[in-house]
Design a protein around this motif. Structure first.
Motif, PDB file in Angstrom:
ATOM      1  N   LEU A  55       0.826  -1.200   0.000  1.00  0.00           N
ATOM      2  CA  LEU A  55       0.000   0.000   0.000  1.00  0.00           C
ATOM      3  C   LEU A  55       0.864   1.255   0.000  1.00  0.00           C
ATOM      4  N   ALA A  56       1.920   1.260   0.814  1.00  0.00           N
ATOM      5  CA  ALA A  56       2.792   2.437   0.893  1.00  0.00           C
ATOM      6  C   ALA A  56       3.446   2.721  -0.455  1.00  0.00           C
ATOM      7  N   SER A  57       3.884   1.680  -1.157  1.00  0.00           N
ATOM      8  CA  SER A  57       4.520   1.871  -2.459  1.00  0.00           C
ATOM      9  C   SER A  57       3.526   2.393  -3.492  1.00  0.00           C
ATOM     10  N   PRO A 106     -17.080  20.441   8.511  1.00  0.00           N
ATOM     11  CA  PRO A 106     -16.457  19.855   9.704  1.00  0.00           C
ATOM     12  C   PRO A 106     -15.049  19.357   9.411  1.00  0.00           C
ATOM     13  N   ALA A 107     -14.196  19.457  10.387  1.00  0.00           N
ATOM     14  CA  ALA A 107     -12.842  18.929  10.249  1.00  0.00           C
ATOM     15  C   ALA A 107     -12.918  17.413  10.081  1.00  0.00           C
ATOM     16  N   GLN A 108     -12.435  16.938   8.948  1.00  0.00           N
ATOM     17  CA  GLN A 108     -12.541  15.511   8.647  1.00  0.00           C
ATOM     18  C   GLN A 108     -11.433  14.745   9.374  1.00  0.00           C
ATOM     19  N   PRO A 109     -11.782  13.671  10.087  1.00  0.00           N
ATOM     20  CA  PRO A 109     -10.749  12.910  10.798  1.00  0.00           C
ATOM     21  C   PRO A 109      -9.936  12.053   9.824  1.00  0.00           C
ATOM     22  N   TRP A 110      -9.166  12.728   8.977  1.00  0.00           N
ATOM     23  CA  TRP A 110      -8.427  12.047   7.928  1.00  0.00           C
ATOM     24  C   TRP A 110      -7.045  11.667   8.425  1.00  0.00           C
ATOM     25  N   SER A 111      -6.556  10.496   8.006  1.00  0.00           N
ATOM     26  CA  SER A 111      -5.231  10.023   8.382  1.00  0.00           C
ATOM     27  C   SER A 111      -4.322  10.107   7.161  1.00  0.00           C
ATOM     28  N   ASN A 112      -3.406  11.076   7.171  1.00  0.00           N
ATOM     29  CA  ASN A 112      -2.502  11.253   6.036  1.00  0.00           C
ATOM     30  C   ASN A 112      -1.482  10.122   5.950  1.00  0.00           C
ATOM     31  N   PRO A 113      -1.095   9.741   4.725  1.00  0.00           N
ATOM     32  CA  PRO A 113      -0.026   8.754   4.579  1.00  0.00           C
ATOM     33  C   PRO A 113       1.316   9.320   5.030  1.00  0.00           C
ATOM     34  N   ALA A 114       2.376   8.521   4.815  1.00  0.00           N
ATOM     35  CA  ALA A 114       3.726   8.964   5.171  1.00  0.00           C
ATOM     36  C   ALA A 114       4.037  10.282   4.466  1.00  0.00           C
ATOM     37  N   PRO A 115       4.786  11.172   5.113  1.00  0.00           N
ATOM     38  CA  PRO A 115       5.064  12.489   4.526  1.00  0.00           C
ATOM     39  C   PRO A 115       5.684  12.377   3.128  1.00  0.00           C
ATOM     40  N   PHE A 116       5.261  13.291   2.250  1.00  0.00           N
ATOM     41  CA  PHE A 116       5.778  13.371   0.887  1.00  0.00           C
ATOM     42  C   PHE A 116       6.500  14.702   0.764  1.00  0.00           C
TER      43      PHE A 116
END
Length: 474
Positions: free
Chosen positions: A238-240, A445-455
């Motif tokens: 998934l990360a790749s 509303p502020a979405q409880p989003w989880s960002n991937p690894a920093p780009f």
């Protein structure tokens, strides 16, 4: 400014300066109101009437940096129309020159007493064959989908099975589906391309050709994706894939914005990573090692101006992975002031979500803007602008970092938008010059989003402006 106000200003100008021409007014107006597209449009029209094509193109091009308003679309269309006409004229000139050259050579041949030969073999005029680029190896595809929290274990498995069986367009290679708890504000049973799951309800591997489940595992309660050792391979896959998607989306957006501003694609991707003020991107990202590619493929000859964004799929294809079911779109920045949330989106896809600080007393202007300049390490007293700055209006308003991280999430600035330094460095990496920025006071509303690894694409000294001290409304 609307057209009526514009004409009133024009009338007042001519009453004060009766000896001056309309062209003089348009020049004066664009100096006074550089962010108003209507002035640049009429200035371009005046130059075009006088036959000053380059001056007209420059005026129309400047309108692309103006805010959305009267004659913004007209100026953009006039720019594209004049650019196409100039290209046709250039092509006709080249054809006439070629015909004249052929006529000259023909005359030499006809009236020459004979051919002179020196015995040297004539070199082939055929262009050397260009070896086709090596396609990337097909990579394991992973989809993250969120499911309702109300489903029981059996119904959940049945619903996920229906999802993979009904997926259109069909895939041909086996792929993995990560099933995660519902993400408020995000669609259900829809691939979340840029979401980093923290918990997982199940994982299913499916072969769309044989329509068979290869393997599946379900958890009685949400399991930690990071801690579950058996999911390490899926996590890496998934990360790749997310990294590759981010690279391709960033490059396509930069190419699209470059075309919007200059009327043509760059000769090479490296042209996107210029020095300030032409730094569309800090640098060109390199593909993940598993793709076995030295660089991302670039085919500018495949570009079609009539379907500029859609054709970028052929210009810069997504290597190793299927194109998303819901197509990617040009990047756009959106700021919801009431929730102090800045989001980076690509069509229906949320790419990143950041908390932001905005202006007090409504001083952050609502509206439609574009990124005009990108500055690495903008100068200001006490490092008030943090590590990056993206100007979106005049010389006063920017998205920038901060030396006061505690202010993020509040309304304390004089009008600028503040982000954590890590966030503004990532946004700076993603977006190019010309990327749209929409500021709205509508409830969101502020979405409880989880960002991937920093780009992060490292910015260099060529993107700094060491002799400029900025006075943004921080």
């Amino acid at each position: 400014m609307d057209k009526i106000s514009f004409l009133q200003e024009k009338s007042a100008f001519h009453m004060k300066y009766p000896e001056k021409s309309d062209l003089s007014f348009y020049r004066w107006y664009t100096q006074q109101h550089p962010d108003e597209a209507i002035g640049w449009y009429y200035l371009g029209q005046a130059h075009e009437t006088l036959g000053d094509t380059q001056q007209a193109l420059a005026a129309y091009r400047q309108s692309l940096f103006a805010k959305q308003g009267p004659y913004y679309d007209e100026a953009r269309d006039a720019y594209q129309k004049l650019l196409r006409a100039q290209k046709r004229q250039d092509w006709r000139s080249r054809v006439r020159l070629l015909l004249a050259s052929l006529a000259f050579l023909y005359a030499l041949f006809v009236f020459s007493p004979g051919l002179l030969q020196d015995g040297t073999p004539v070199a082939s005029t055929q262009p050397p064959a260009v070896p086709p680029s090596t396609p990337a190896l097909a990579q394991p595809h992973v989809e993250v989908i969120a499911v309702p929290s109300t489903l029981g274990p059996k119904e959940l498995q049945n619903q996920v099975r229906r999802y993979v069986e009904a997926r259109r367009p069909p895939l041909t290679q086996p792929y993995t589906v990560l099933v995660v708890p519902e993400v408020p504000g995000s669609p259900l049973f829809t691939p979340l391309l840029f979401y980093q799951p923290k918990q997982v309800l199940g994982v299913l591997k499916y072969n769309p050709t044989s329509r068979a489940v290869i393997s599946q595992r379900w958890f009685d309660s949400p399991a930690s994706l990071e801690a579950e050792a058996t999911l390490a391979t899926v996590r890496d896959d998934l990360a790749s894939e997310q990294q590759t998607l981010q690279h391709v989306l960033t490059l396509r957006n930069a190419l699209f914005r470059y075309y919007q501003q200059k009327g043509a694609l760059p000769a090479s991707l490296a042209d996107l990573a210029g020095s300030y003020p032409g730094n569309y991107l800090p640098q060109i990202p390199l593909p993940p090692k598993r793709l076995l590619l030295a660089s991302y493929p670039y085919h500018p000859h495949a570009f079609r101006s009539g379907s500029a964004w859609a054709s970028l799929r052929d210009v810069l294809p997504l290597p190793g992975y299927p194109e998303p079911l819901s197509p990617l779109a040009p990047l756009q920045i959106r700021l919801a002031q009431k929730s102090h949330t800045l989001q980076l989106v690509s069509g229906t896809h949320l790419v990143r979500s950041y908390p932001a600080a905005i202006g007090k007393n409504g001083s952050t202007p609502e509206g439609y803007y574009t990124i005009l300049q990108k500055i690495n390490k903008p100068r200001g007293h006490d490092n008030i602008y943090g590590t990056r700055g993206l100007i979106f209006q005049g010389n006063s308003y920017a998205i920038h970092g901060t030396n006061n991280p505690k202010s993020i999430g509040t309304s304390v600035s004089l009008g600028c938008v503040r982000l954590f330094n890590a966030a503004v460095e990532e946004l700076y990496s993603f977006v190019s010059l010309g990327t749209e920025f929409i500021i709205s006071d509508a409830p969101s509303p502020a979405q409880p989003w989880s960002n991937p690894a920093p780009f992060i694409l490292a910015a260099g000294p060529e993107e700094e402006t060491p002799n400029t001290v900025y006075t943004w409304l921080h």
